[in-house]
Design an enzyme around this catalytic site. Structure first.
Site, PDB file in Angstrom:
ATOM      1  N   GLY A 127       0.767  -1.261   0.000  1.00 11.67           N
ATOM      2  CA  GLY A 127      -0.071   0.050  -0.081  1.00 11.67           C
ATOM      3  C   GLY A 127       0.820   1.282  -0.061  1.00 11.67           C
ATOM      4  O   GLY A 127       0.957   1.735   0.969  1.00 11.67           O
ATOM      5  N   TYR A 128       1.353   1.604  -1.278  1.00  5.59           N
ATOM      6  CA  TYR A 128       1.881   2.916  -1.258  1.00  5.59           C
ATOM      7  C   TYR A 128       1.159   3.802  -1.811  1.00  5.59           C
ATOM      8  O   TYR A 128       0.859   4.915  -1.137  1.00  5.59           O
ATOM      9  CB  TYR A 128       3.244   2.614  -2.105  1.00  5.59           C
ATOM     10  CG  TYR A 128       4.177   1.687  -2.044  1.00  5.59           C
ATOM     11  CD1 TYR A 128       4.617   1.731  -0.663  1.00  5.59           C
ATOM     12  CD2 TYR A 128       4.650   0.762  -2.863  1.00  5.59           C
ATOM     13  CE1 TYR A 128       5.749   0.576  -0.289  1.00  5.59           C
ATOM     14  CE2 TYR A 128       5.691  -0.181  -2.625  1.00  5.59           C
ATOM     15  CZ  TYR A 128       6.034  -0.263  -1.240  1.00  5.59           C
ATOM     16  OH  TYR A 128       6.971  -1.071  -0.940  1.00  5.59           O
ATOM     17  N   SER A 129       0.495   3.736  -3.156  1.00  3.91           N
ATOM     18  CA  SER A 129      -0.145   4.796  -3.841  1.00  3.91           C
ATOM     19  C   SER A 129      -1.371   5.282  -3.286  1.00  3.91           C
ATOM     20  O   SER A 129      -2.187   4.627  -2.582  1.00  3.91           O
ATOM     21  CB  SER A 129      -0.391   4.449  -5.409  1.00  3.91           C
ATOM     22  OG  SER A 129       0.865   3.778  -5.923  1.00  3.91           O
ATOM     23  N   THR A 135       3.335   9.217  -8.471  1.00  9.79           N
ATOM     24  CA  THR A 135       4.583   9.334  -8.737  1.00  9.79           C
ATOM     25  C   THR A 135       5.380  10.069  -7.437  1.00  9.79           C
ATOM     26  O   THR A 135       6.377   9.615  -7.147  1.00  9.79           O
ATOM     27  CB  THR A 135       5.208   9.888 -10.047  1.00  9.79           C
ATOM     28  OG1 THR A 135       4.382   9.488 -11.024  1.00  9.79           O
ATOM     29  CG2 THR A 135       6.460  10.132 -10.357  1.00  9.79           C
ATOM     30  N   SER A 165      -2.965  -3.589  -5.520  1.00  9.28           N
ATOM     31  CA  SER A 165      -3.006  -4.919  -6.146  1.00  9.28           C
ATOM     32  C   SER A 165      -3.160  -6.183  -5.186  1.00  9.28           C
ATOM     33  O   SER A 165      -2.347  -6.015  -4.142  1.00  9.28           O
ATOM     34  CB  SER A 165      -2.069  -5.058  -7.242  1.00  9.28           C
ATOM     35  OG  SER A 165      -2.073  -3.766  -7.998  1.00  9.28           O
ATOM     36  N   GLU A 247      11.749  -4.439  -5.665  1.00 12.44           N
ATOM     37  CA  GLU A 247      10.639  -4.624  -6.339  1.00 12.44           C
ATOM     38  C   GLU A 247      11.039  -4.580  -7.737  1.00 12.44           C
ATOM     39  O   GLU A 247      10.575  -5.431  -8.552  1.00 12.44           O
ATOM     40  CB  GLU A 247       9.653  -3.715  -5.868  1.00 12.44           C
ATOM     41  CG  GLU A 247       8.196  -4.006  -6.586  1.00 12.44           C
ATOM     42  CD  GLU A 247       6.991  -2.981  -6.272  1.00 12.44           C
ATOM     43  OE1 GLU A 247       6.932  -2.637  -5.019  1.00 12.44           O
ATOM     44  OE2 GLU A 247       6.079  -2.737  -6.977  1.00 12.44           O
ATOM     45  N   GLU A 378      10.143   8.155 -16.172  1.00 16.44           N
ATOM     46  CA  GLU A 378      10.998   9.496 -16.009  1.00 16.44           C
ATOM     47  C   GLU A 378      11.661   9.851 -14.956  1.00 16.44           C
ATOM     48  O   GLU A 378      12.504  10.596 -14.708  1.00 16.44           O
ATOM     49  CB  GLU A 378       9.714  10.717 -16.170  1.00 16.44           C
ATOM     50  CG  GLU A 378       9.054  10.807 -17.548  1.00 16.44           C
ATOM     51  CD  GLU A 378       7.959   9.793 -17.824  1.00 16.44           C
ATOM     52  OE1 GLU A 378       7.620   8.814 -16.812  1.00 16.44           O
ATOM     53  OE2 GLU A 378       7.324   9.816 -18.867  1.00 16.44           O
TER      54      GLU A 378
HETATM   55  C1  LIG Z   1      -2.741  -2.209 -12.294  1.00 11.11           C
HETATM   56  C2  LIG Z   1      -1.892  -1.390 -11.379  1.00 11.11           C
HETATM   57  C3  LIG Z   1      -1.394  -2.004 -10.431  1.00 11.11           C
HETATM   58  C4  LIG Z   1      -0.672  -1.334  -9.416  1.00 11.11           C
HETATM   59  N1  LIG Z   1      -0.239  -1.878  -8.255  1.00 11.11           N
HETATM   60  C5  LIG Z   1       0.332  -1.036  -7.087  1.00 11.11           C
HETATM   61  C6  LIG Z   1       0.303  -1.554  -6.023  1.00 11.11           C
HETATM   62  O1  LIG Z   1       0.191  -2.979  -5.630  1.00 11.11           O
HETATM   63  N2  LIG Z   1       0.852  -0.827  -4.765  1.00 11.11           N
HETATM   64  C7  LIG Z   1       0.787   0.597  -5.336  1.00 11.11           C
HETATM   65  O2  LIG Z   1       1.379   0.977  -4.146  1.00 11.11           O
HETATM   66  N3  LIG Z   1       0.715   1.114  -6.002  1.00 11.11           N
HETATM   67  C8  LIG Z   1       0.356   0.265  -7.316  1.00 11.11           C
HETATM   68  N4  LIG Z   1       0.366   0.771  -8.666  1.00 11.11           N
HETATM   69  C9  LIG Z   1       0.281   2.363  -8.457  1.00 11.11           C
HETATM   70  C10 LIG Z   1       1.544   2.837  -9.609  1.00 11.11           C
HETATM   71  O3  LIG Z   1       2.735   2.393  -8.878  1.00 11.11           O
HETATM   72  C11 LIG Z   1       1.411   4.277  -9.918  1.00 11.11           C
HETATM   73  O4  LIG Z   1       0.260   4.188 -10.936  1.00 11.11           O
HETATM   74  C12 LIG Z   1       2.632   4.808 -10.310  1.00 11.11           C
HETATM   75  O5  LIG Z   1       3.241   4.993  -8.942  1.00 11.11           O
HETATM   76  C13 LIG Z   1       2.064   6.126 -11.052  1.00 11.11           C
HETATM   77  O6  LIG Z   1       1.444   7.145 -10.088  1.00 11.11           O
HETATM   78  P1  LIG Z   1      -0.104   7.644 -10.775  1.00 11.11           P
HETATM   79  O7  LIG Z   1      -0.473   6.658 -11.499  1.00 11.11           O
HETATM   80  O8  LIG Z   1      -0.621   8.503  -9.744  1.00 11.11           O
HETATM   81  O9  LIG Z   1       0.767   8.664 -12.037  1.00 11.11           O
HETATM   82  P2  LIG Z   1       0.962  10.198 -11.705  1.00 11.11           P
HETATM   83  O10 LIG Z   1       1.922  10.411 -10.401  1.00 11.11           O
HETATM   84  O11 LIG Z   1      -0.292  11.104 -11.850  1.00 11.11           O
HETATM   85  O12 LIG Z   1       2.013  10.312 -13.132  1.00 11.11           O
HETATM   86  C14 LIG Z   1       1.599   9.911 -14.365  1.00 11.11           C
HETATM   87  C15 LIG Z   1       2.560  10.316 -15.308  1.00 11.11           C
HETATM   88  O13 LIG Z   1       3.115  11.809 -15.207  1.00 11.11           O
HETATM   89  C16 LIG Z   1       4.651  11.945 -15.568  1.00 11.11           C
HETATM   90  N5  LIG Z   1       5.261  12.505 -14.391  1.00 11.11           N
HETATM   91  C17 LIG Z   1       4.940  12.251 -13.156  1.00 11.11           C
HETATM   92  N6  LIG Z   1       5.945  13.020 -12.335  1.00 11.11           N
HETATM   93  C18 LIG Z   1       6.833  13.182 -13.115  1.00 11.11           C
HETATM   94  C19 LIG Z   1       8.045  14.068 -13.097  1.00 11.11           C
HETATM   95  N7  LIG Z   1       8.606  14.233 -11.915  1.00 11.11           N
HETATM   96  N8  LIG Z   1       8.907  14.112 -14.162  1.00 11.11           N
HETATM   97  C20 LIG Z   1       8.443  13.968 -15.497  1.00 11.11           C
HETATM   98  N9  LIG Z   1       7.061  13.052 -15.467  1.00 11.11           N
HETATM   99  C21 LIG Z   1       6.406  13.078 -14.378  1.00 11.11           C
HETATM  100  C22 LIG Z   1       4.966  10.289 -15.990  1.00 11.11           C
HETATM  101  O14 LIG Z   1       4.832  10.118 -17.093  1.00 11.11           O
HETATM  102  C23 LIG Z   1       3.652   9.433 -15.112  1.00 11.11           C
HETATM  103  O15 LIG Z   1       3.536   8.201 -15.669  1.00 11.11           O
HETATM  104  C24 LIG Z   1      -0.485   0.373  -9.537  1.00 11.11           C
HETATM  105  C25 LIG Z   1      -1.070   0.680 -10.899  1.00 11.11           C
HETATM  106  C26 LIG Z   1      -1.780   0.032 -11.502  1.00 11.11           C
HETATM  107  C27 LIG Z   1      -2.371   0.904 -12.891  1.00 11.11           C
END
Ligand SMILES: Cc1cc2nc3c(=O)[nH]c(=O)nc-3n(C[C@H](O)[C@H](O)[C@H](O)COP(=O)(O)OP(=O)(O)OC[C@H]3O[C@@H](n4cnc5c(N)ncnc54)[C@H](O)[C@@H]3O)c2cc1C
Lengths: 396, 370
Positions: A127-129, A135, A165, A247, A378
């Protein structure tokens, strides 16, 4: 440097292959195709039990924690082979949570959690996000407040996690929470182990484009024993980043990529429905050769990271490279498959007549995840520049 | 499998890096290119010979140090970093080719001299366009006790500095023999101009060569392994070149400020550097893997092809993006970046670049069942 497997490593790989040949049955394949990992008490569960009986969940852990003491190279070879066969192996609980417990956990954490993890009985969702913390993970806001003292008190947790997940089939959360809202962002974070069946935990499914189920999880006044805190309060950021490095290393072995390219080569050599043999086309030949070269590089990157871990070095820049390289390569493979297969490549996964049961159709939908997940590429490029080359942070 | 350098490998690399820092500073490299300058790096050569660099891979019975291709790879990588003049690795390549293709008598005759730095030269056993193309461009017929050899060998590097060039020739019966040419004596040396000076030559050969200088009946597999070994070592050298480009570039952007902050703090600049780094990691691992496998006696066509692809692409990207990140300061000759860029360009082409390597790979993996 030794690029070839030595006798012991070869023997290990043979042992792993023999295990897979015996236990990856048509029934297991059928269940995976139909239900992925979601059917309780079925073939997947039985397969997991067999892995547990072998002691392979704790294969790289020290013997004192109930492991086999075999080391990262063995683990890497096993994971790659499982990935090549396309079956579930040791998961993040084993490869990323447990090592952090060993490194940073309290004695009590280790006594309480490591044995059931080794037996395959305790499975953690990570549980991070959060909705507001993707990000930029350090902005996470799920709150935990200590009620009472650190021995006999309880943590009271409120907030929510998204993209959580496996929560639907996990026993616990490896939950990242804010414990000191006054401290600078990276300094007020802790990790707490939360039993998922505790009152106040609600799991809501979210289905991804790939068909993969993930979840949103809500915590409303969830109380867990104070001793479920991992290590020390407010030191969590170190544990999280350490676990994420592991990971990335574990998620990014090239086994599934090798399999995908081998499969694509086989498909390309036989005639499509329109009679064309894709491998006769000069551009397709170039693309396939190129993919083979990239998978080889990815394989060596995995070997290198495992070798470094075996020497006691945490390869954080190297696994960032590996994660970027493999995730972008996975997308290139999926795109190449579109050109090789044409319209046949659009037939849905698991549908009649789809080449290789639609493996590449699904790969195209599955591939985007690892490019933004587990650290967006990125940001990992920033890590390479900043950690690898001391380029100054731009204030991320 | 253990992909971390051993302590011996690290020590050898450190020793060589210091040696090149002391005796192959960029001023030496630049000086050799000046119009009219002597193209032979005399003082560097003496220092390298004294340190035993040229005897590294040869057996002790030939006064060698008994190292393998892995050690030669360590040397090639450090040589690439320092832009060590090509006659050094060229001469080692000649030694490796003689070692692999000659008989004991030839080894006894030539290898000690190579090791002591008394004999310089280069091996030219494959097409400069395609290291997998071994068709000789010379023909040879027996003539009395010797051989009459004629034809043209193209793009020979450092022929003007070489005592010996090992090439191959085709006999009327269709067999391949090795011939030791002595540029100047065995025919005209036609120098070809490059931006780095007259480094290549067309060797016009029309001479009678004594039987002792002919390697009869070469095993085609052995020739292929030599050609691929030389190509793979050039890949390892190219890794060193690319590493140096990356290091120089990072140092530059950390020091250069615009908009009131170091250029290195802009994400776009960081991502160019990260992509150079990623390409380099693939290049380094694949090049070392190819050298390792060839050193074990494998004819590692697939691994060499993969190394060429990754090293050439990484080097091209690194050097061109380095120019981008340096702006004007990397473009003027005074700052020397072009020296690395030119070496990067050359090592990615001679013997076949990514395009050619892809064709080898197509035969290896697309045509052959996986
Ligand atoms: C199917 C699935 C399973 C997952 N499983 C887990 C899980 O088990 N546990 C968990 O904790 N998380 C999980 N995640 C979360 C995943 O790690 C996040 O989706 C990821 O960290 C990105 O965060 P976000 O989706 O909020 O995208 P955002 O943070 O909104 O970012 C979107 C995009 O913006 C751009 N961006 C963001 N910051 C920057 C920067 N500093 N410089 C340049 N570009 C940037 C990148 O292109 C990025 O892809 C899962 C996600 C999915 C879809």
């Amino acid at each position: 440097m030794e690029f070839a497997l030595d006798a012991e490593q070869r023997a290990w790989l043979e042992e792993v292959r023999a295990f897979l040949a015996e236990h990856v049955t048509p029934e297991l394949r059928a269940e995976l195709a139909e239900h992925d990992l979601e059917l309780p008490g079925g073939e997947v569960a039985a397969f997991r039990r067999r892995i547990g009986e072998k002691g392979w969940f704790g294969l790289s852990w020290p013997v004192e924690y109930g492991g086999l003491g075999l080391g990262p190279v063995h683990q890497h070879l096993l994971m790659s082979e499982f990935e090549y066969w396309g079956v579930p192996g040791p998961d993040l609980t084993v490869t990323s949570v447990a090592p952090m417990l060993m490194r940073h956990g309290t004695e009590r954490n280790k006594q309480e959690f490591l044995p059931p993890i080794a037996r395959g009985e305790m499975i953690c969702a990570v549980g991070y996000s959060e909705p507001g913390a993707g990000t930029d993970l350090a902005s996470l806001r799920t709150r935990a407040v200590l009620d009472g003292d650190a021995e006999t008190g309880a943590w009271v947790i409120n907030g929510s996690k998204i993209w959580n997940s496996g929560a639907q089939r996990s026993t616990h959360e490896w939950l990242c929470v804010r414990t000191d809202p006054e401290a600078p962002r990276h300094k007020g974070i802790s990790v707490i182990i939360v039993p998922i069946d505790h009152p106040g935990v609600t799991v809501r499914p979210l289905i991804a484009w790939s068909g993969y189920r993930t979840n949103e999880v809500f915590f409303d006044d969830v109380r867990v024993p104070a001793t479920n805190l991992v290590g020390e309060a407010n030191h969590g950021w170190r544990y999280i980043t350490g676990a994420l490095d592991l990971e990335r290393g574990a998620l990014t072995n090239a086994g599934d990529l090798r399999r995908a390219v081998d499969d694509l080569l086989r498909l390309a050599r036989s005639p499509r429905e329109d009679g064309v043999v894709p491998a006769d086309d000069p551009q397709v030949r170039r693309d396939l050769a190129r993919l083979d070269a990239d998978v080889e590089a990815a394989t060596l990157m995995g070997y290198e990271a495992a070798s470094m871990l075996a020497e006691g070095i945490i390869p954080s820049v190297e696994v960032s490279v590996e994660k970027i390289f493999t995730s972008e390569l996975r997308q290139r493979i999926a795109v190449a498959a579109l050109d090789v297969l044409g319209p046949e490549g659009l037939l849905a996964h698991n549908s009649a007549g789809a080449p290789l049961a639609g493996r590449f159709e699904r790969l195209y939908r599955a591939a985007p995840l690892l490019r933004f997940g587990a650290g967006a590429n990125e940001v990992l490029r920033d890590v390479i520049a900043q950690r690898g080359h001391a380029m100054p942070s731009y204030g991320r | 499998m253990r992909l971390v350098p051993t302590e011996e490998e690290r020590d050898l690399a450190a020793m060589l890096r210091q040696l090149f820092a002391d005796h192959c500073p960029v001023a030496v490299v630049r000086g050799l290119r000046e119009p009219g300058a002597d193209r032979f790096p005399k003082r560097l050569w003496d220092e390298l010979t004294r340190a035993g660099v040229l005897e590294l891979p040869f057996a002790e019975r030939h006064d060698g140090a008994g190292g393998g291709l892995v050690e030669v790879g360590v040397l090639a990588r450090e040589a690439g970093r320092a832009l060590c003049p090509s006659i050094v690795l060229g001469t080692l390549g000649l030694g490796l080719a003689v070692d692999a293709l000659g008989d004991d008598a030839l080894r006894d005759r030539l290898l000690p001299g190579v090791g002591r730095g008394e004999t310089r030269g280069v091996a030219a056993v494959a097409s400069p366009w395609d290291a997998g193309d071994l068709a000789p461009t010379l023909s040879a017929t027996t003539e009395g006790a010797g051989w009459r050899v004629s034809g043209v060998v193209r793009y020979v590097v450092d022929a003007d500095l070489a005592d010996l060039v090992l090439a191959t020739a085709l006999t009327p019966e269709g067999r391949t023999v090795g011939v030791l040419l002595r540029p100047g004596d065995t025919g005209r040396v036609e120098q070809l101009r490059t931006s780095a000076g007259d480094r290549y030559a067309r060797l016009h050969v029309d001479a009678t060569i004594p039987a002792a200088d002919v390697l009869p009946d070469l095993d085609p597999e052995a020739v292929r392994r030599v050609a691929l070994t030389l190509r793979a070592l050039a890949c390892v050298e190219l890794v060193g070149v690319t590493e140096a480009i990356l290091d120089r570039t990072v140092e530059y952007v950390r020091g250069r400020e615009q908009f009131g902050r170091p250029i290195a703090s802009f994400q776009a600049a960081q991502h160019l550097v990260a992509d150079i780094h990623i390409g380099l990691q693939a290049a380094r691992l694949t090049a070392l893997s190819a050298a390792y496998r060839l050193g074990r006696g494998e004819v590692a066509t697939r691994e060499t092809a993969i190394a060429v692809l990754h090293t050439a692409e990484a080097a091209r990207r690194a050097s061109l993006d380095a120019h981008q990140l340096h702006g004007g300061m990397g473009y003027v000759l005074e700052t020397d970046l072009h020296l690395w860029s030119e070496r990067a360009r050359e090592l990615g082409v001679l013997g076949g670049g990514p395009d050619q390597a892809t064709r080898w790979l197509e035969r290896e993996v697309v045509d052959a069942p996986a």
